[in-house]
Structure formats: C-alpha cells, structure tokens
Design an enzyme around this catalytic site. Structure first.
Site, PDB file in Angstrom:
ATOM      1  N   ALA A 249      19.117  71.774  19.473  1.00 40.49           N
ATOM      2  CA  ALA A 249      18.268  70.735  18.894  1.00 40.49           C
ATOM      3  C   ALA A 249      16.902  71.273  18.434  1.00 40.49           C
ATOM      4  CB  ALA A 249      18.042  69.631  19.934  1.00 40.49           C
ATOM      5  N   PRO A 250      16.354  70.764  17.332  1.00 36.55           N
ATOM      6  CA  PRO A 250      16.891  69.691  16.479  1.00 36.55           C
ATOM      7  C   PRO A 250      17.942  70.166  15.469  1.00 36.55           C
ATOM      8  CG  PRO A 250      14.741  70.384  15.667  1.00 36.55           C
ATOM      9  CD  PRO A 250      15.002  71.178  16.921  1.00 36.55           C
ATOM     10  N   GLY A 251      18.200  71.465  15.369  1.00 43.04           N
ATOM     11  CA  GLY A 251      19.334  71.860  14.534  1.00 43.04           C
ATOM     12  C   GLY A 251      19.071  72.904  13.467  1.00 43.04           C
ATOM     13  N   GLY A 252      17.958  73.619  13.573  1.00 37.33           N
ATOM     14  CA  GLY A 252      17.646  74.640  12.553  1.00 37.33           C
ATOM     15  C   GLY A 252      18.711  75.725  12.447  1.00 37.33           C
TER      16      GLY A 252
ATOM     17  N   ASP B 260      23.142  70.637  23.419  1.00 39.96           N
ATOM     18  CA  ASP B 260      21.728  70.413  23.771  1.00 39.96           C
ATOM     19  C   ASP B 260      21.578  68.971  24.227  1.00 39.96           C
ATOM     20  OD1 ASP B 260      18.804  70.169  23.684  1.00 39.96           O
ATOM     21  OD2 ASP B 260      18.839  71.964  22.434  1.00 39.96           O
TER      22      ASP B 260
ATOM     23  N   LYS C 129      13.114  85.445  25.284  1.00 39.84           N
ATOM     24  CA  LYS C 129      11.651  85.337  25.456  1.00 39.84           C
ATOM     25  C   LYS C 129      11.239  86.481  26.368  1.00 39.84           C
ATOM     26  CE  LYS C 129      12.364  81.253  23.705  1.00 39.84           C
ATOM     27  NZ  LYS C 129      12.480  81.286  22.268  1.00 39.84           N
TER      28      LYS C 129
HETATM   29  C1  SAM Z   1      13.586  76.546  20.700  1.00 42.94           C
HETATM   30  S1  SAM Z   1      14.549  75.115  20.861  1.00 42.94           S
HETATM   31  C2  SAM Z   1      15.898  75.430  19.808  1.00 42.94           C
HETATM   32  C3  SAM Z   1      15.584  75.267  18.359  1.00 42.94           C
HETATM   33  C4  SAM Z   1      16.829  75.354  17.495  1.00 42.94           C
HETATM   34  N1  SAM Z   1      17.413  76.685  17.542  1.00 42.94           N
HETATM   35  C5  SAM Z   1      16.526  75.023  16.077  1.00 42.94           C
HETATM   36  O1  SAM Z   1      16.672  75.886  15.222  1.00 42.94           O
HETATM   37  O2  SAM Z   1      16.174  73.879  15.797  1.00 42.94           O
HETATM   38  C6  SAM Z   1      15.229  75.303  22.427  1.00 42.94           C
HETATM   39  C7  SAM Z   1      16.217  74.204  22.783  1.00 42.94           C
HETATM   40  O3  SAM Z   1      16.903  74.590  23.970  1.00 42.94           O
HETATM   41  C8  SAM Z   1      17.244  73.415  24.654  1.00 42.94           C
HETATM   42  N2  SAM Z   1      17.599  73.765  26.037  1.00 42.94           N
HETATM   43  C9  SAM Z   1      16.813  74.206  27.038  1.00 42.94           C
HETATM   44  N3  SAM Z   1      17.555  74.420  28.148  1.00 42.94           N
HETATM   45  C10 SAM Z   1      18.846  74.129  27.813  1.00 42.94           C
HETATM   46  C11 SAM Z   1      20.076  74.172  28.500  1.00 42.94           C
HETATM   47  N4  SAM Z   1      20.143  74.568  29.786  1.00 42.94           N
HETATM   48  N5  SAM Z   1      21.188  73.813  27.841  1.00 42.94           N
HETATM   49  C12 SAM Z   1      21.154  73.423  26.547  1.00 42.94           C
HETATM   50  N6  SAM Z   1      19.998  73.368  25.839  1.00 42.94           N
HETATM   51  C13 SAM Z   1      18.872  73.717  26.468  1.00 42.94           C
HETATM   52  C14 SAM Z   1      16.017  72.532  24.529  1.00 42.94           C
HETATM   53  O4  SAM Z   1      16.378  71.179  24.687  1.00 42.94           O
HETATM   54  C15 SAM Z   1      15.587  72.855  23.086  1.00 42.94           C
HETATM   55  O5  SAM Z   1      16.083  71.889  22.194  1.00 42.94           O
END
Ligand code: SAM
Length: 358
Positions: free
Chosen positions: A218-221, A237, A302
């Site tokens: 999320a949000p889906g990039g 997510d 990270k």
């Molecule tokens: C940096 S964002 C991702 C952005 C995404 N790649 C994009 O392009 O829009 C990190 C995401 O990891 C999710 N997240 C964190 N811990 C998680 C878990 N244990 N399982 C699934 N999603 C998780 C968070 O809800 C967040 O939406």
C-alpha cells in the site's frame, strides 16, 4: 590514472570508501581511500601509476553497492586559469587519457555541485569542440570522458569504459514520476529494474501475464509498476490500496501480515517494500526463494545508523549461505539506488533452470 573518482550519496562516503578499499585489495590493486563526510564522492588513490584503469578492468561496476558512478582520473587540477580552462584539460586528455566516445560533465550531488552546474553547462560545448578538433572524440571508442568541477579553478578529469559504468550521469536515474502512480515509491522499483535487469531481457522477465506478489504494497506504487507491465499481482498489506489501481482488475488486495502470508501457487516475482528490520526482511526473502515460492525478488532494506556496509555484507552472506544449503544457483546483488535514502535495494534471482513460472 592513479585516482579512482567515485560518486556516492552524500552521507554514505564511509560506506563507499570501505567497499572500494575491500574490493581493490581483493583485486590486488593496492592504495587508500580518501573520503570526507557529506562530499558526495570518494577517491581511491592507487600506489601504481595506472592502478585506477586496472581496478576498473577487474571490477564489475554493477557489483558495487554504494558507488553511483566512477571514472579513473588524473590528479586534481588545482589552479585552472580562469581565462583558459580548456588548455590544461585538453593537454591532459591528449597526454594521459584514451580517445573517448562521449564527454560528460558531472557535478557532485551536493550544494557545491549545484553551484557548479552553471559553469558545467557553459563549458560542455566549447570543451567538446576542442576535443573534437584535437581528435580526442571518436564514436568508435568505448571510453567516456568525465569532468567534474569542484570550483571555478579546480576539476577532476578522467575516463570510464561505457559498458562498465553507470548509464546515467553521476549515476542518478532521472525518471519521471508517472501521474497515475499511487506513490513516489514507484520510482524505486522502476529504477531497480533499470539497474538489475538488462534492457534486452525486460520482455522476458517483466512480461505481461506473469504473476507477482507485492509485500507491503500500500498504497500501490510498486504494484502499479507490475500492472503497467501486464502482470497479475497479489498485494499484501493491511493499509488501503489506491482505488483507481484496483479498477485495473489485475490486483487482488490481501489484508494479511507479509511475514506470515504464503502463496497457494508459486509466482514469478516477489517484491517487498516492508519497512522492518533488514535481517527480518532478508530472511523472509530467503524463505520465499528457498521454498520455490518465487523465481526473482526485489526488496528494500532499511539500513541501521551505524556499520551500514558491514550490515549489507552480513545479510548478503546469510542469503548466499541459505541458497547454497538448497543447492540453488542464484544471482544476488545490492545497490543503493538514487531513489533509496537510508536504504539499499536487493535483487535475487534463481538461475537453476526450472522453467518459467507464470
Ligand atoms: C514504504 S510503504 C510501501 C510503499 C509501496 N511500495 C508503494 O510503492 O506504494 C511500506 C508498507 O509496508 C506495510 N507493512 C508494514 N509491515 C507490514 C507487514 N508485516 N505486512 C504487510 N505490510 C506491512 C505498511 O502498511 C506500508 O503500507
């Protein structure tokens, strides 16, 4: 050329310096790195006069994690005359550098670099003309000439082989943020593809119809990028996905924990952008590949505040060991991409032949 000039992300000079020092020692090209926090570049000074050329010929540029771009350089021009900067640079290009196929004038990625961009832009045309007139530019050469101004009177001049250096000036991927993409993070996956997947393999490895899983979607990039390539994506997510992206009909949103979720059938791609401990993410990726859940993975790690280079090396080794336990032949690389901040991006691909999973 006994200087290797390495562009890096400002703040990561220490990592860039540790990496090149280790790799150069392994390659038997001895010398020492010179780095200052925040400069956006590192120098590796070799003991032998042509050490930078030998080092560049022994090391695959694409294996470097913290170097964005490199070139072998002659010693710093310290007192370029403002009335004729071209003269000394041209003499050095004739006497010490190969005939080149192109000329790039780069800047370091700092405020100093911004200050130098005006001069750099003004300089490129007359310098190119002077090089042409002197017969120092030829389309047939696989070398590229690099020039970096550090002030109005100081500059680094050198050359790199085009196939063994970054395809973007300063190694900075200039990608346009697509208007329809749900987040800026979309650029990280696009840049990763440019970096890790040769252009002539995109049609096979990033083709329509492949199945993918996006953990932390999320949000889906990232999902948006996969959908653009015609793939079908399970987006895992708890957070909300972009409604317009969901209308594509190519995405299933699964509100699960990415560390627990397992696919019912194997997929080709796993991508993972969960911000968690790097060791935890690495072991998740290792599990997916070792269990045969996916054939290729791109994932974001990270980095901790300290020992960042050591951490990457440690995680790389762990993954290598896990794959070796399963007798899996793999390709594994890491890169601090331009769109990464305190992160690196990993790419793992199973090479053991086993047919393409769709
Ligand atoms: C940096 S964002 C991702 C952005 C995404 N790649 C994009 O392009 O829009 C990190 C995401 O990891 C999710 N997240 C964190 N811990 C998680 C878990 N244990 N399982 C699934 N999603 C998780 C968070 O809800 C967040 O939406």
């Amino acid at each position: 050329m006994n200087h290797l000039f390495l562009h890096c992300r400002p703040g990561f000079e220490k990592e860039c310096a540790s990496e090149i020092a280790e790799i150069a020692a392994d390659a038997g090209v001895y010398g020492f790195p010179k780095a200052r926090e925040g400069d956006g570049y590192v120098l590796y000074v070799t003991h032998e006069p042509d050490g930078a050329v030998r080092l560049m010929s022994k090391v695959d540029f694409h294996s470097l994690v913290f170097t964005r771009q490199w070139f072998g350089a002659v010693p710093l021009f310290d007192e370029l005359p403002v009335s004729d900067r071209i003269g000394p640079l041209l003499t050095a290009a004739i006497e010490s550098l190969p005939v080149c196929g192109d000329l790039w004038i780069e800047t370091v990625d700092t405020n100093l670099g911004k200050e130098m961009s005006g001069l750099s832009k003004k300089f490129i045309h007359p310098f190119r003309q002077a090089l042409k007139k002197a017969g120092r530019l030829s389309e047939r050469s696989s070398w590229r000439l690099h020039l970096v101004f550090m002030s109005g009177t100081q500059a680094w001049l050198g050359a790199a082989r085009i196939p063994n250096s970054a395809v973007w000036p300063m190694g900075i991927a200039r990608l346009r943020l697509p208007r329809a993409a749900p987040s800026r993070a979309t650029l990280k996956l696009e840049e990763a593809w440019h970096h890790f997947i040769p252009a002539n393999e995109w049609d096979e490895r990033l083709c329509g119809g492949l199945k993918a899983v996006d953990l932390g979607a999320a949000p889906g990039g990232w999902t948006w990028q996969l959908v653009q390539r015609g793939m079908f994506v399970d987006a895992v997510d708890n957070g909300p996905m972009d409604p317009v992206l969901m209308e594509s009909g190519q995405v299933r949103h699964l509100k699960s924990d990415g560390f627990v979720y397992e696919p019912r059938k194997a997929v080709y791609w796993l991508v993972c952008d969960i911000a968690d401990k790097p060791a935890r993410v690495t072991s998740l990726i290792g599990k997916w590949v070792a269990e045969g859940y996916c054939r290729e993975a791109i994932f974001n790690l990270k980095l901790p505040m300290k020992q960042r280079y050591a951490e990457v090396k440690k995680l790389e080794q762990r993954l290598q060991e896990k794959m070796a336990e399963r007798d899996l032949r793999i390709e594994l690389r890491f890169k601090q991409l331009y769109h990464d901040r305190e992160e690196v991006t990993g790419h793992l691909r199973v090479l053991t032949p086993a047919g393409v999973i769709r």
